[in-house]
Scaffold this active site. Sequence first.
Site, PDB file in Angstrom:
ATOM      1  N   ALA A  67       0.868  -1.174   0.000  1.00  0.00           N
ATOM      2  CA  ALA A  67       0.000   0.000   0.000  1.00  0.00           C
ATOM      3  C   ALA A  67       0.906   1.226   0.000  1.00  0.00           C
ATOM      4  O   ALA A  67       2.070   1.147   0.413  1.00  0.00           O
ATOM      5  CB  ALA A  67      -0.890  -0.016   1.229  1.00  0.00           C
ATOM      6  N   GLU A 115      -0.865  -9.231  -0.898  1.00  0.00           N
ATOM      7  CA  GLU A 115      -2.312  -9.446  -0.719  1.00  0.00           C
ATOM      8  C   GLU A 115      -3.039  -9.413  -2.062  1.00  0.00           C
ATOM      9  O   GLU A 115      -3.956 -10.197  -2.292  1.00  0.00           O
ATOM     10  CB  GLU A 115      -2.883  -8.381   0.228  1.00  0.00           C
ATOM     11  CG  GLU A 115      -2.386  -8.562   1.658  1.00  0.00           C
ATOM     12  CD  GLU A 115      -2.777  -7.400   2.565  1.00  0.00           C
ATOM     13  OE1 GLU A 115      -2.314  -6.268   2.294  1.00  0.00           O
ATOM     14  OE2 GLU A 115      -3.529  -7.620   3.520  1.00  0.00           O
ATOM     15  N   GLU A 135       4.176  -5.474   7.245  1.00  0.00           N
ATOM     16  CA  GLU A 135       3.398  -4.412   7.897  1.00  0.00           C
ATOM     17  C   GLU A 135       3.849  -4.123   9.322  1.00  0.00           C
ATOM     18  O   GLU A 135       3.785  -2.986   9.783  1.00  0.00           O
ATOM     19  CB  GLU A 135       1.904  -4.764   7.892  1.00  0.00           C
ATOM     20  CG  GLU A 135       1.210  -4.579   6.554  1.00  0.00           C
ATOM     21  CD  GLU A 135       1.338  -5.765   5.623  1.00  0.00           C
ATOM     22  OE1 GLU A 135       2.142  -6.683   5.912  1.00  0.00           O
ATOM     23  OE2 GLU A 135       0.646  -5.785   4.602  1.00  0.00           O
TER      24      GLU A 135
HETATM   25  N1  DAK Z   1       4.612   3.190  -0.764  1.00  0.00           N
HETATM   26  C1  DAK Z   1       5.054   4.356  -1.315  1.00  0.00           C
HETATM   27  N2  DAK Z   1       6.223   4.494  -1.963  1.00  0.00           N
HETATM   28  C2  DAK Z   1       7.000   3.397  -2.058  1.00  0.00           C
HETATM   29  C3  DAK Z   1       6.629   2.145  -1.509  1.00  0.00           C
HETATM   30  C4  DAK Z   1       5.359   2.069  -0.836  1.00  0.00           C
HETATM   31  N3  DAK Z   1       4.891   0.933  -0.322  1.00  0.00           N
HETATM   32  N4  DAK Z   1       7.614   1.259  -1.757  1.00  0.00           N
HETATM   33  C5  DAK Z   1       8.567   1.931  -2.450  1.00  0.00           C
HETATM   34  N5  DAK Z   1       8.211   3.213  -2.619  1.00  0.00           N
HETATM   35  C6  DAK Z   1       8.943   4.265  -3.306  1.00  0.00           C
HETATM   36  C7  DAK Z   1      10.167   4.695  -2.488  1.00  0.00           C
HETATM   37  O1  DAK Z   1       9.785   5.629  -1.514  1.00  0.00           O
HETATM   38  C8  DAK Z   1      11.032   5.297  -3.569  1.00  0.00           C
HETATM   39  O2  DAK Z   1      10.538   6.564  -3.883  1.00  0.00           O
HETATM   40  P1  DAK Z   1      11.561   7.817  -4.146  1.00  0.00           P
HETATM   41  O3  DAK Z   1      12.379   7.914  -2.924  1.00  0.00           O
HETATM   42  O4  DAK Z   1      12.354   7.391  -5.364  1.00  0.00           O
HETATM   43  O5  DAK Z   1      10.655   8.982  -4.397  1.00  0.00           O
HETATM   44  C9  DAK Z   1      10.761   4.418  -4.777  1.00  0.00           C
HETATM   45  O6  DAK Z   1       9.508   3.764  -4.506  1.00  0.00           O
HETATM   46  C10 DAK Z   1      11.822   3.334  -4.969  1.00  0.00           C
HETATM   47  O7  DAK Z   1      11.949   2.611  -3.753  1.00  0.00           O
HETATM   48  P2  DAK Z   1      13.368   2.395  -3.030  1.00  0.00           P
HETATM   49  O8  DAK Z   1      14.309   3.491  -3.374  1.00  0.00           O
HETATM   50  O9  DAK Z   1      13.094   2.128  -1.594  1.00  0.00           O
HETATM   51  O10 DAK Z   1      13.859   1.075  -3.766  1.00  0.00           O
HETATM   52  P3  DAK Z   1      14.831  -0.054  -3.177  1.00  0.00           P
HETATM   53  O11 DAK Z   1      15.187  -0.913  -4.327  1.00  0.00           O
HETATM   54  O12 DAK Z   1      15.948   0.563  -2.388  1.00  0.00           O
HETATM   55  O13 DAK Z   1      13.936  -0.889  -2.155  1.00  0.00           O
HETATM   56  C11 DAK Z   1      11.959  -2.021  -1.439  1.00  0.00           C
HETATM   57  C12 DAK Z   1      12.851  -1.608  -2.634  1.00  0.00           C
HETATM   58  C13 DAK Z   1      10.684  -2.658  -2.002  1.00  0.00           C
HETATM   59  C14 DAK Z   1      12.694  -3.054  -0.565  1.00  0.00           C
HETATM   60  C15 DAK Z   1      11.668  -0.766  -0.575  1.00  0.00           C
HETATM   61  O14 DAK Z   1      11.140   0.262  -1.465  1.00  0.00           O
HETATM   62  C16 DAK Z   1      10.660  -0.987   0.488  1.00  0.00           C
HETATM   63  O15 DAK Z   1      10.970  -1.549   1.557  1.00  0.00           O
HETATM   64  N6  DAK Z   1       9.427  -0.517   0.223  1.00  0.00           N
HETATM   65  C17 DAK Z   1       8.385  -0.557   1.219  1.00  0.00           C
HETATM   66  C18 DAK Z   1       7.858  -1.957   1.374  1.00  0.00           C
HETATM   67  C19 DAK Z   1       6.765  -1.935   2.354  1.00  0.00           C
HETATM   68  O16 DAK Z   1       6.972  -1.812   3.558  1.00  0.00           O
HETATM   69  N7  DAK Z   1       5.598  -1.927   1.794  1.00  0.00           N
HETATM   70  C20 DAK Z   1       4.406  -1.645   2.566  1.00  0.00           C
HETATM   71  C21 DAK Z   1       3.974  -2.868   3.235  1.00  0.00           C
HETATM   72  S1  DAK Z   1       2.709  -2.427   4.290  1.00  0.00           S
HETATM   73  C22 DAK Z   1      -4.220  -0.294   5.047  1.00  0.00           C
HETATM   74  C23 DAK Z   1      -4.385  -1.383   4.240  1.00  0.00           C
HETATM   75  C24 DAK Z   1      -3.324  -2.084   3.815  1.00  0.00           C
HETATM   76  C25 DAK Z   1      -2.086  -1.748   4.220  1.00  0.00           C
HETATM   77  C26 DAK Z   1      -1.902  -0.661   5.014  1.00  0.00           C
HETATM   78  C27 DAK Z   1      -2.946   0.063   5.437  1.00  0.00           C
HETATM   79  N8  DAK Z   1      -5.304   0.470   5.470  1.00  0.00           N
HETATM   80  C28 DAK Z   1      -6.573   0.127   5.079  1.00  0.00           C
HETATM   81  C29 DAK Z   1      -5.105   1.666   6.159  1.00  0.00           C
HETATM   82  C30 DAK Z   1      -0.960  -2.431   3.738  1.00  0.00           C
HETATM   83  C31 DAK Z   1       0.216  -2.025   4.077  1.00  0.00           C
HETATM   84  C32 DAK Z   1       1.354  -2.464   3.352  1.00  0.00           C
HETATM   85  O17 DAK Z   1       1.315  -2.802   2.212  1.00  0.00           O
END
Ligand code: DAK
Length: 260
Positions: A67, A115, A135
């Site tokens: 997300a 998901e 998460e």
């Molecule tokens: N959201 C927004 N931007 C994201 C992102 C995300 N999930 N994942 C990556 N990006 C963006 C980064 O901020 C970066 O943007 P800039 O800095 O270039 O502007 C760009 O994509 C490239 O990412 P990285 O520079 O970080 O790339 P790397 O190769 O170094 O790393 C990575 C790749 C996938 C390991 C890393 O980006 C990462 O850890 N990303 C986050 C993964 C993550 O934690 N995803 C979220 C999981 S939690 C909800 C319902 C559902 C959910 C939440 C709430 N509600 C109903 C309220 C679900 C939550 C999730 O999905």
Amino acid sequence: MNYQNLLVSFEQGIALLTINREKALNALNAQTINELHQFFSQDAYNLEGLIGVIVTGAGEKAFVAGADITEFRGLSASAGKDLAQRGQDVFFLIERFPKPVVAAVNGFALGGGCELAMACHLRVAGEKAKFGQPEVNLGLIPGYGGTQRLVQYIGKTKAMELLMTADIIDANDAHHLGLVNYVVPSGAEIEKARALIEKIASKAPIAIQHVIASVNAYFAENVDGFVFEVDSFGACCSTDDFQEGATAFLEKRKAEFKGK
Ligand code: DAK
């Protein structure tokens, strides 16, 4: 079909739906969730001759990296609940879609991305794909069905571990755990997904609809899946396709199903 964040192409009966936010690793923001809703509640039903849908992510790095974290900050409990409900509703539309939906996982499938892949009926992973529910790193739990579907697919033991450790696993581990159907060389995900849909399209379409609904019934609350199956079986018996399938078998020829 006018979308900001989805690309949809339609070729030989297959809709290829690409989450198109490559700079944000295809993270699911509210707009994208709304567009997925629009596609799976309406637009897909208007595609004449549709035999299946492939869901993938733009670029080579990510399927969907979760997300969109930029939209999380300051979210109240009630707004969070509403958003989770909205996302779950969309993912149920995918899971209950009457034609096969195959995720072609071309890179990171994290959080909401994992998901989304799990809401699809089948999953083909490229060998560079990575899966996880991180998460808890953000002080959250999955909100789009992840705590439920991960258990359904890989069992409680491993699901508990992945959900609590936030570990990220590669495509082969995901395959061994039963999370994905196939692992293919990177770049071949869509081709394999297409082949799966074409194979399914050679079967009786109404029977396929009933398979999807009956398998889903196993997991539905207050539904006896065995009773559901009996009803679905009965419904199949009244189709022309059943007559054709049985007759073709006895006449030793290939069945020509009409979806009637
Ligand atoms: N959201 C927004 N931007 C994201 C992102 C995300 N999930 N994942 C990556 N990006 C963006 C980064 O901020 C970066 O943007 P800039 O800095 O270039 O502007 C760009 O994509 C490239 O990412 P990285 O520079 O970080 O790339 P790397 O190769 O170094 O790393 C990575 C790749 C996938 C390991 C890393 O980006 C990462 O850890 N990303 C986050 C993964 C993550 O934690 N995803 C979220 C999981 S939690 C909800 C319902 C559902 C959910 C939440 C709430 N509600 C109903 C309220 C679900 C939550 C999730 O999905």
